[in-house]
Scaffold this motif. Structure first.
Motif, PDB file in Angstrom:
ATOM      1  N   PHE A   1       0.825  -1.206   0.000  1.00 50.99           N
ATOM      2  CA  PHE A   1       0.000   0.000   0.000  1.00 50.99           C
ATOM      3  C   PHE A   1       0.868   1.269   0.000  1.00 50.99           C
ATOM      4  O   PHE A   1       0.492   2.272  -0.616  1.00 50.99           O
ATOM      5  CB  PHE A   1      -0.990  -0.015   1.175  1.00 50.99           C
ATOM      6  CG  PHE A   1      -2.218  -0.839   0.858  1.00 50.99           C
ATOM      7  CD1 PHE A   1      -3.258  -0.309   0.103  1.00 50.99           C
ATOM      8  CD2 PHE A   1      -2.332  -2.160   1.282  1.00 50.99           C
ATOM      9  CE1 PHE A   1      -4.378  -1.066  -0.216  1.00 50.99           C
ATOM     10  CE2 PHE A   1      -3.449  -2.919   0.967  1.00 50.99           C
ATOM     11  CZ  PHE A   1      -4.477  -2.377   0.220  1.00 50.99           C
TER      12      PHE A   1
ATOM     13  N   TYR B   1      -5.951  -1.291 -12.460  1.00 50.78           N
ATOM     14  CA  TYR B   1      -7.037  -1.856 -11.663  1.00 50.78           C
ATOM     15  C   TYR B   1      -7.492  -3.157 -12.340  1.00 50.78           C
ATOM     16  O   TYR B   1      -7.713  -3.181 -13.552  1.00 50.78           O
ATOM     17  CB  TYR B   1      -8.229  -0.902 -11.595  1.00 50.78           C
ATOM     18  CG  TYR B   1      -8.085   0.261 -10.630  1.00 50.78           C
ATOM     19  CD1 TYR B   1      -6.843   0.687 -10.166  1.00 50.78           C
ATOM     20  CD2 TYR B   1      -9.210   0.952 -10.183  1.00 50.78           C
ATOM     21  CE1 TYR B   1      -6.734   1.754  -9.294  1.00 50.78           C
ATOM     22  CE2 TYR B   1      -9.109   2.029  -9.312  1.00 50.78           C
ATOM     23  CZ  TYR B   1      -7.862   2.434  -8.872  1.00 50.78           C
ATOM     24  OH  TYR B   1      -7.750   3.495  -8.008  1.00 50.78           O
TER      25      TYR B   1
ATOM     26  N   VAL C   1      -3.968  -3.046  -8.683  1.00 48.44           N
ATOM     27  CA  VAL C   1      -4.881  -2.702  -7.578  1.00 48.44           C
ATOM     28  C   VAL C   1      -6.131  -3.548  -7.779  1.00 48.44           C
ATOM     29  O   VAL C   1      -6.620  -3.667  -8.899  1.00 48.44           O
ATOM     30  CB  VAL C   1      -5.257  -1.204  -7.608  1.00 48.44           C
ATOM     31  CG1 VAL C   1      -6.387  -0.894  -6.631  1.00 48.44           C
ATOM     32  CG2 VAL C   1      -4.050  -0.346  -7.285  1.00 48.44           C
TER      33      VAL C   1
ATOM     34  N   ASN D   1      -9.811  -3.954  -1.787  1.00 48.84           N
ATOM     35  CA  ASN D   1     -10.057  -2.706  -1.055  1.00 48.84           C
ATOM     36  C   ASN D   1     -11.391  -2.795  -0.319  1.00 48.84           C
ATOM     37  O   ASN D   1     -11.512  -2.348   0.822  1.00 48.84           O
ATOM     38  CB  ASN D   1     -10.093  -1.516  -2.010  1.00 48.84           C
ATOM     39  CG  ASN D   1      -8.746  -1.282  -2.670  1.00 48.84           C
ATOM     40  OD1 ASN D   1      -7.714  -1.681  -2.129  1.00 48.84           O
ATOM     41  ND2 ASN D   1      -8.757  -0.663  -3.826  1.00 48.84           N
TER      42      ASN D   1
ATOM     43  N   GLN E   1     -11.134  -5.164   2.662  1.00 48.29           N
ATOM     44  CA  GLN E   1     -10.343  -4.517   3.716  1.00 48.29           C
ATOM     45  C   GLN E   1     -11.176  -3.437   4.405  1.00 48.29           C
ATOM     46  O   GLN E   1     -11.119  -3.290   5.636  1.00 48.29           O
ATOM     47  CB  GLN E   1      -9.079  -3.882   3.111  1.00 48.29           C
ATOM     48  CG  GLN E   1      -8.101  -4.878   2.532  1.00 48.29           C
ATOM     49  CD  GLN E   1      -7.084  -5.368   3.564  1.00 48.29           C
ATOM     50  OE1 GLN E   1      -7.242  -5.139   4.752  1.00 48.29           O
ATOM     51  NE2 GLN E   1      -6.060  -6.066   3.107  1.00 48.29           N
ATOM     52  N   SER E   2     -11.956  -2.710   3.624  1.00 48.89           N
ATOM     53  CA  SER E   2     -12.843  -1.699   4.213  1.00 48.89           C
ATOM     54  C   SER E   2     -13.869  -2.369   5.115  1.00 48.89           C
ATOM     55  O   SER E   2     -14.225  -1.839   6.165  1.00 48.89           O
ATOM     56  CB  SER E   2     -13.571  -0.913   3.116  1.00 48.89           C
ATOM     57  OG  SER E   2     -12.664  -0.233   2.308  1.00 48.89           O
TER      58      SER E   2
ATOM     59  N   ASP F   1     -16.811  -0.049  -3.232  1.00 52.31           N
ATOM     60  CA  ASP F   1     -15.744   0.536  -4.045  1.00 52.31           C
ATOM     61  C   ASP F   1     -16.139   1.924  -4.541  1.00 52.31           C
ATOM     62  O   ASP F   1     -15.346   2.873  -4.455  1.00 52.31           O
ATOM     63  CB  ASP F   1     -15.467  -0.405  -5.233  1.00 52.31           C
ATOM     64  CG  ASP F   1     -14.278   0.045  -6.054  1.00 52.31           C
ATOM     65  OD1 ASP F   1     -13.305   0.519  -5.448  1.00 52.31           O
ATOM     66  OD2 ASP F   1     -14.325  -0.071  -7.291  1.00 52.31           O
TER      67      ASP F   1
ATOM     68  N   ASN G   1     -11.162   7.966  -2.220  1.00 51.87           N
ATOM     69  CA  ASN G   1     -10.357   6.775  -2.539  1.00 51.87           C
ATOM     70  C   ASN G   1      -9.248   6.531  -1.508  1.00 51.87           C
ATOM     71  O   ASN G   1      -8.122   6.188  -1.865  1.00 51.87           O
ATOM     72  CB  ASN G   1      -9.767   6.879  -3.945  1.00 51.87           C
ATOM     73  CG  ASN G   1      -9.946   5.601  -4.742  1.00 51.87           C
ATOM     74  OD1 ASN G   1     -10.776   4.752  -4.391  1.00 51.87           O
ATOM     75  ND2 ASN G   1      -9.192   5.445  -5.801  1.00 51.87           N
TER      76      ASN G   1
ATOM     77  N   GLY H   1      -7.501   4.351   0.986  1.00 49.12           N
ATOM     78  CA  GLY H   1      -7.421   2.903   1.157  1.00 49.12           C
ATOM     79  C   GLY H   1      -7.444   2.476   2.606  1.00 49.12           C
ATOM     80  O   GLY H   1      -7.454   3.313   3.523  1.00 49.12           O
TER      81      GLY H   1
ATOM     82  N   LYS I   1      -4.018   7.352   0.149  1.00 47.08           N
ATOM     83  CA  LYS I   1      -4.892   7.479  -1.013  1.00 47.08           C
ATOM     84  C   LYS I   1      -4.490   6.449  -2.066  1.00 47.08           C
ATOM     85  O   LYS I   1      -3.309   6.309  -2.387  1.00 47.08           O
ATOM     86  CB  LYS I   1      -4.761   8.890  -1.597  1.00 47.08           C
ATOM     87  CG  LYS I   1      -5.746   9.184  -2.706  1.00 47.08           C
ATOM     88  CD  LYS I   1      -5.645  10.656  -3.123  1.00 47.08           C
ATOM     89  CE  LYS I   1      -6.336  10.937  -4.434  1.00 47.08           C
ATOM     90  NZ  LYS I   1      -7.757  10.704  -4.464  1.00 47.08           N
ATOM     91  N   ILE I   2      -5.495   5.737  -2.556  1.00 47.67           N
ATOM     92  CA  ILE I   2      -5.218   4.783  -3.645  1.00 47.67           C
ATOM     93  C   ILE I   2      -5.145   5.599  -4.930  1.00 47.67           C
ATOM     94  O   ILE I   2      -6.087   6.333  -5.242  1.00 47.67           O
ATOM     95  CB  ILE I   2      -6.344   3.728  -3.774  1.00 47.67           C
ATOM     96  CG1 ILE I   2      -6.648   3.091  -2.422  1.00 47.67           C
ATOM     97  CG2 ILE I   2      -6.046   2.722  -4.886  1.00 47.67           C
ATOM     98  CD1 ILE I   2      -6.001   1.810  -2.119  1.00 47.67           C
TER      99      ILE I   2
END
Lengths: 390, 427
Positions: free
Chosen positions: B23, B38, B57, B62, B65-66, B95, B103, B105, B110-111
């Motif tokens: 990350f 992506y 990515v 994501n 993980q969120s 997402d 965005n 992460g 920031k992603i």
């Protein structure tokens, strides 16, 4: 009774018969005839006709098949159509249908092909994996093999291998079928009251259960009838109904939209019948190649086709303009990922283009029409009262 | 009284460091001139992305993980506010919600936005719809699609491989060359694939270890950590090989000592039930969910979810000598790209080979690819093997659909059934 009413009544008896009697009677006339059930959205029925078969549309049980067993196969958060289809299958409604083709439109339909395999329903179950690569030498070759595979499966049942002539002939018949349908849509563009949307739906749906040449005659008669005045050009708004490409709206829900003050001037009900925009080459040495080429180059926009180079929302707006529509009614079956993921994109584009829209969810056995009718009525009124009818 | 701190294995610490670095690399990618791709986990083309020095990515990673960090609920609501239905896949909404919120992460960085959207849609039609939505959210970013044929006839044919190789040659590789500015180098890809092959062999050995009694690992709840590196960008790297070697050593040591799995509360003392589980886990209440199992002495000895990135137990390994063909076969070899009869046979084999006492489906509201047809699969497995089966439901990352009490009740009944059966068998 006027001729058109008679036609509609005849079509209704065929279109909503969940025993598929008309198709099975056709099959019973000759030992080498086959029936191939196909699921939404699109399937090139020409290849079955060329094999001395009839491709028939499997559209679920709608609101005339009580689902008992299907609920034991599908969780509450999965759309309704697979459960009514399983009920129809387990209750023997599909007996006599030789094979089934499932188009690659979503994961539910894909996995339904597996449920059919597990239960050995029909002599074959084929998941038709439409390519999402639209180059002739890549996706085209792949699709051609897929279609050849289906032909082989039918040939294994009745021993009939279609030749170039029979395929060209089938293409010709279905080209004509589509051209008649487009003509009806164009006439309704000017005179939508002459043939109501639910009537047109019934007529098109009947075509999924009868030989194409018979259906062509019906459509010719319909065109003849709607050249004349019929019904009153009442004060309604012109709408496009979009999102019902797979799980069908109950017919009374289509009627409710109309009764709420709308002329449905275009839609994606039974979209597979109008999938190819234009003619497929019907005088060629490579008819299968022609069908493939048409799929790659002339498909209508739809949720199941990857659209990055030709966005569906822009094509929907173009359609709304072409049909001089006052608004779009977005409809989507509950728990339908493809439809529900398209709708925000399409709504945004409508907003950008100042096209009014409304949205509701349904399932094929929805029985409460009043709230939807009121919602659509308010939508139609808001256009009529505040913006004027075009 | 505070609970004693659970000692972390070296492999756990290593994995955490690897992911954190991943990350960090992402956060600084743009300033280092690295391009971002992506893409999705099942059937991902990580090796090819690495061959062009780009960084992958994975939007669904994501999202999960969120979910684990309790952020997904608000992201989902934000997506619903702009028109996304309550009924649809919550990974997609999470997402989109994350993007609407800058965005940021899971590690707070920031992603970076994508330079390329690589849609390798394998085993999930919703992926395609997801990317159509992303394409509108990142206008102008090139999109390249690779269509992976479904194993509808229960096999991969040479024509299917050929179709995919053509897409790789004609579409994917040229798009990657253009975005990255790097020329395709097959020798480099071969080297990466040889690391991938080594990693695949190691993870295969790891997921074979639950054949021991007691099982040294939980192949579902711990298994999702084990598949992290191989599925998310480390496959094809020497780091992944090192990680899996270390992990396997630790597991072999546990086998030698006759130890059971490590749980978040330490070692599991007694293995009472051995289960095979079908379906992804819930991420929003992952710890509570796992605890329901280890508190009852239940160990998951095999699971289908840990095979979404590849079924190495069926023999697939990347072949550096046939790089593109090998990538094609990999894409088609993910669990959800197998047809339902194949999935049933795979699960039956797990139940038999891993000497499971029961079979459990965790059905996910969001995931039609897994969920549609599961009830039919369950009936067939119950019928064919005469094994007790259980069925529970929740969601991936929408906390509104995780009902602790309902799941607990159902699991308790299921474990009671397994106990009774064990008693009868022992009599």
């Amino acid at each position: 009774m006027e001729k058109l009413n008679q036609i509609i009544q005849t079509c209704a008896a065929i279109a909503y018969d969940i025993n598929y009697t008309y198709s099975k009677n056709w099959k019973s006339k000759s030992k080498d005839r086959v029936l191939v059930g196909h699921f939404p959205i699109y399937f090139p029925r020409e290849i079955v006709w060329a094999c001395n078969g009839l491709a028939i549309g499997i559209l679920g049980g709608n609101d005339y098949k009580e689902v008992v067993k299907g609920d034991a196969y599908y969780q509450s958060y999965i759309c309704h159509i697979p459960r009514s289809i399983i009920d129809l299958a387990l209750d023997g409604h599909f007996n006599g249908i030789d094979g089934f083709v499932f188009s690659s439109i979503c994961d539910v339909m894909r996995n339904l092909s597996g449920v059919f395999q597990i239960h050995n329903i029909g002599k074959f179950s084929k998941y038709l994996d439409y390519p999402q690569n639209f180059k002739k030498e890549i996706g085209g070759e792949f699709l051609k093999r897929e279609l050849e595979d289906i032909i082989q499966k039918i040939t294994a049942i009745n021993g009939i291998r279609p030749d170039i002539k029979s395929l060209n002939n089938a293409i010709k018949l279905y080209n004509y079928n589509r051209s008649l349908l487009f003509e009806i849509y164009d006439i309704r563009q000017k005179y939508p009251w002459r043939l109501e949307a639910h009537e047109l739906y019934t007529i098109i749906r009947a075509g999924l259960y009868m030989p194409v040449d018979e259906h062509n005659k019906i459509l010719e008669n319909v065109i003849e009838e709607i050249q004349k005045d019929r019904n009153q050009p009442v004060d309604k708004v012109r709408v496009i109904v979009w999102g019902a490409f797979c799980e069908q709206l109950p017919i009374n829900l289509i009627k409710s939209i109309e009764l709420a003050g709308c002329f449905v001037v275009d839609d994606d009900f039974l979209l597979g019948s109008r999938w190819i925009l234009g003619k497929i080459e019907d005088n060629t040495d490579d008819p299968l190649g022609a069908i493939v080429e048409a799929y790659l180059q002339k498909s209508i926009f739809s949720t199941s086709v990857y659209d990055v180079n030709n966005p569906k929302e822009k094509r929907l707006v173009e359609l709304a303009k072409k049909r001089n529509a006052d608004g779009v009614i977005f409809v989507a079956p509950s728990f339908c990922d493809p439809a529900l993921l398209d709708i925000p994109l399409c709504q945004k584009e409508c907003e950008k283009n100042n096209i009014r829209f409304v949205f509701f969810q349904y399932s094929e056995n929805t029985g409460q029409f009043k709230p939807i009718k009121e919602q659509i009525g308010a939508f139609a009124d808001s256009i009529k009262l505040w913006e004027g009818v075009s | 009284m505070n609970k004693p701190e659970v000692k972390k294995d070296k492999s756990m610490i290593l994995q955490k460091e690897m992911i954190a670095k991943q990350f960090q690399d992402l956060a600084t990618a743009k300033e280092k001139g690295k391009k971002i791709v992506y893409t999705f986990v099942p059937g991902n083309l990580s090796e090819l992305i690495h061959a062009f020095d780009m960084i992958p990515v994975y939007p669904e990673i994501n999202a999960l993980q969120s979910g684990m960090r309790k952020k997904s609920g608000s992201f989902i609501k934000d997506a619903e506010k702009i028109g996304y239905s309550e009924d649809i896949c919550t990974y997609v909404k999470c997402d989109i919600g994350m993007m609407l919120n800058g965005n940021i992460g899971p590690y707070g960085e920031k992603i970076p936005p994508p330079d390329l959207l690589l849609l390798s849609y394998t085993g999930c039609f919703t992926f395609m719809k997801w990317f159509e939505n992303l394409e509108r959210l990142y206008p102008g970013v090139p999109v390249v699609m690779i269509h992976t044929p479904y194993q509808e006839a229960g096999k991969i044919t040479p024509e299917m491989v050929e179709y995919m190789v053509k897409q790789l040659r004609d579409d994917v590789i040229p798009a990657m060359e253009k975005v990255s500015g790097v020329k395709y180098n097959e020798d480099k890809l071969k080297q990466i694939l040889s690391y991938a092959r080594e990693t695949q062999e190691l993870i295969h050995q790891i997921f074979e270890t639950p054949k021991n009694i007691p099982s040294p690992i939980d192949a579902y709840f711990a298994g999702v950590y084990y598949i992290g590196p191989i599925n998310t960008g480390f496959r094809g790297t020497p780091e992944a090989v090192e990680y899996y070697k270390l992990l396997l050593e630790e597991i072999n040591e546990r086998i030698k000592l006759g130890l059971g799995p490590v749980t978040p509360e330490g070692e599991m003392s007694e293995e009472k039930f051995r289960l095979v589980v079908e379906g992804p886990p819930n991420w929003t209440s992952f710890r509570e969910f796992w605890k329901l199992f280890y508190d009852m002495g239940a160990v998951i000895v095999a699971s289908s979810y840990t095979k979404v990135g590849g079924l190495y137990d069926l023999g697939f390994r990347h072949n550096p000598e046939k790089p593109l063909e090998s990538l094609a076969e990999y894409c088609m070899n993910c669990y959800t790209n197998f047809n339902l009869p194949q999935r049933i046979e795979i699960l039956k084999k797990y139940i038999t080979d891993f000497k499971a006492d029961g079979f459990l489906i965790h059905s996910i509201k969001s995931c039609n690819s897994f969920s549609a047809g599961q009830l039919g699969m369950m009936r067939k497995i119950e019928h064919d093997l005469g094994i007790p089966v259980g069925f529970i439901e929740s969601d991936l990352v929408d906390p509104r659909y995780f009902s602790y009490s309902n799941i607990k009740n159902r699991l308790e009944s299921f474990f009671q059934m397994l106990s009774q059966r064990k008693m009868l068998v022992n009599q």
